[in-house]
Design a protein around this motif. Structure first.
Motif, PDB file in Angstrom:
ATOM      1  N   THR A 100       0.801  -1.220   0.000  1.00 54.01           N
ATOM      2  CA  THR A 100       0.000   0.000   0.000  1.00 54.01           C
ATOM      3  C   THR A 100       0.837   1.274   0.000  1.00 54.01           C
ATOM      4  OG1 THR A 100      -0.117  -0.130   2.417  1.00 54.01           O
ATOM      5  CG2 THR A 100      -1.959  -1.109   1.168  1.00 54.01           C
ATOM      6  N   SER A 101       2.149   1.145   0.179  1.00 50.16           N
ATOM      7  CA  SER A 101       3.029   2.314   0.199  1.00 50.16           C
ATOM      8  C   SER A 101       4.469   1.870  -0.001  1.00 50.16           C
ATOM      9  CB  SER A 101       2.907   3.049   1.542  1.00 50.16           C
ATOM     10  OG  SER A 101       3.454   2.253   2.581  1.00 50.16           O
ATOM     11  N   SER A 102       5.331   2.834  -0.292  1.00 57.66           N
ATOM     12  CA  SER A 102       6.755   2.517  -0.426  1.00 57.66           C
ATOM     13  C   SER A 102       7.336   2.102   0.923  1.00 57.66           C
ATOM     14  CB  SER A 102       7.528   3.705  -1.001  1.00 57.66           C
ATOM     15  OG  SER A 102       7.516   4.791  -0.095  1.00 57.66           O
ATOM     16  N   GLU A 103       6.815   2.683   2.008  1.00 61.57           N
ATOM     17  CA  GLU A 103       7.277   2.309   3.350  1.00 61.57           C
ATOM     18  C   GLU A 103       7.002   0.835   3.625  1.00 61.57           C
ATOM     19  OE1 GLU A 103       9.080   4.164   5.414  1.00 61.57           O
ATOM     20  OE2 GLU A 103       8.967   5.809   3.978  1.00 61.57           O
ATOM     21  N   TYR A 104       5.782   0.408   3.308  1.00 64.69           N
ATOM     22  CA  TYR A 104       5.406  -0.983   3.548  1.00 64.69           C
ATOM     23  C   TYR A 104       6.174  -1.919   2.608  1.00 64.69           C
ATOM     24  CZ  TYR A 104       2.560  -5.019   4.745  1.00 64.69           C
ATOM     25  OH  TYR A 104       2.143  -6.256   5.171  1.00 64.69           O
ATOM     26  N   ALA A 105       6.349  -1.498   1.360  1.00 63.07           N
ATOM     27  CA  ALA A 105       7.127  -2.310   0.410  1.00 63.07           C
ATOM     28  C   ALA A 105       8.544  -2.499   0.930  1.00 63.07           C
ATOM     29  CB  ALA A 105       7.143  -1.655  -0.965  1.00 63.07           C
ATOM     30  N   GLY A 106       9.160  -1.426   1.406  1.00 64.58           N
ATOM     31  CA  GLY A 106      10.518  -1.520   1.949  1.00 64.58           C
ATOM     32  C   GLY A 106      10.600  -2.455   3.133  1.00 64.58           C
ATOM     33  N   LYS A 107       9.591  -2.405   3.999  1.00 64.29           N
ATOM     34  CA  LYS A 107       9.544  -3.274   5.177  1.00 64.29           C
ATOM     35  C   LYS A 107       9.445  -4.742   4.759  1.00 64.29           C
ATOM     36  CE  LYS A 107       6.648  -3.987   9.330  1.00 64.29           C
ATOM     37  NZ  LYS A 107       6.676  -5.420   9.351  1.00 64.29           N
ATOM     38  N   VAL A 108       8.520  -5.034   3.846  1.00 63.98           N
ATOM     39  CA  VAL A 108       8.321  -6.415   3.381  1.00 63.98           C
ATOM     40  C   VAL A 108       9.578  -6.942   2.702  1.00 63.98           C
ATOM     41  CG1 VAL A 108       7.035  -7.835   1.720  1.00 63.98           C
ATOM     42  CG2 VAL A 108       5.816  -6.217   3.195  1.00 63.98           C
ATOM     43  N   ILE A 109      10.182  -6.119   1.864  1.00 66.27           N
ATOM     44  CA  ILE A 109      11.389  -6.539   1.147  1.00 66.27           C
ATOM     45  C   ILE A 109      12.537  -6.776   2.125  1.00 66.27           C
ATOM     46  CG2 ILE A 109      13.173  -5.757  -0.459  1.00 66.27           C
ATOM     47  CD1 ILE A 109      10.772  -4.345  -1.993  1.00 66.27           C
ATOM     48  N   ARG A 110      12.761  -5.836   3.043  1.00 67.43           N
ATOM     49  CA  ARG A 110      13.859  -5.982   4.002  1.00 67.43           C
ATOM     50  C   ARG A 110      13.683  -7.246   4.851  1.00 67.43           C
ATOM     51  NH1 ARG A 110      14.099  -1.303   5.498  1.00 67.43           N
ATOM     52  NH2 ARG A 110      15.967  -0.536   4.527  1.00 67.43           N
ATOM     53  N   GLU A 111      12.436  -7.565   5.236  1.00 62.47           N
ATOM     54  CA  GLU A 111      12.166  -8.775   6.023  1.00 62.47           C
ATOM     55  C   GLU A 111      12.503 -10.042   5.245  1.00 62.47           C
ATOM     56  OE1 GLU A 111       8.032  -8.418   7.030  1.00 62.47           O
ATOM     57  OE2 GLU A 111       8.424  -7.098   8.737  1.00 62.47           O
TER      58      GLU A 111
END
Length: 146
Positions: free
Chosen positions: A24-35
């Motif tokens: 839903t956002s670049s912040e959430y995408a970054g979190k999912v990817i980093r995890e």
């Protein structure tokens, strides 16, 4: 004399999971990817991956495309878009890490972003963002106006 040639087969077997991750956002995408990134290699060598999503921005998977050295990695456009098309993805986010810890994109980063953006447009693929990640943060091309 009969000529034998290779048969090309295309198949797709989606793994539909209940409670799919929806970006839903670049912040959430970054979190999912980093995890889902190997933390032991984040500061060691550069990798380029693609987050594959359906039309609802639900994640189909994170596909590794290339691994390079400490200062760069190559991106083969044919492999990138073969992966997107084979997966049935309609939306993508590309991502790579900077082992140096610097979030500022290089001219090479900007050039590949523009190249992918042009090809995605031609193929009617929604190119949502290009992220650079480090141990301490992320840089979003879309958030920064690229």
């Amino acid at each position: 004399m009969k000529h034998t040639i290779a048969e090309v087969k295309i198949s797709y077997h989606p793994n539909r999971l209940k409670g799919a991750v929806k970006i839903t956002s670049s912040e959430y995408a970054g979190k999912v990817i980093r995890e889902n990134w190997n933390q032991g290699t984040l500061n060691l060598y550069e990798e380029f991956k693609i987050l594959l999503m359906n039309n609802s921005n639900e994640v189909l998977g994170l596909a590794p495309l290339s691994r390079g050295g400490m200062t760069g990695t190559l991106v083969d456009m044919r492999i990138l878009f073969a992966t997107v098309i084979k997966s049935g993805a309609t939306s993508i986010i590309t991502v790579h890490n900077h082992p140096s810890g610097k979030l500022k994109p290089s001219q090479a980063d900007i050039n590949i972003y523009n190249k992918i953006k042009d090809a995605a447009k031609l193929l009617d693929i929604n190119y949502l963002d290009n992220l650079i990640i480090t141990e301490d943060g992320k840089f979003s091309f879309m958030d920064e106006g690229y």
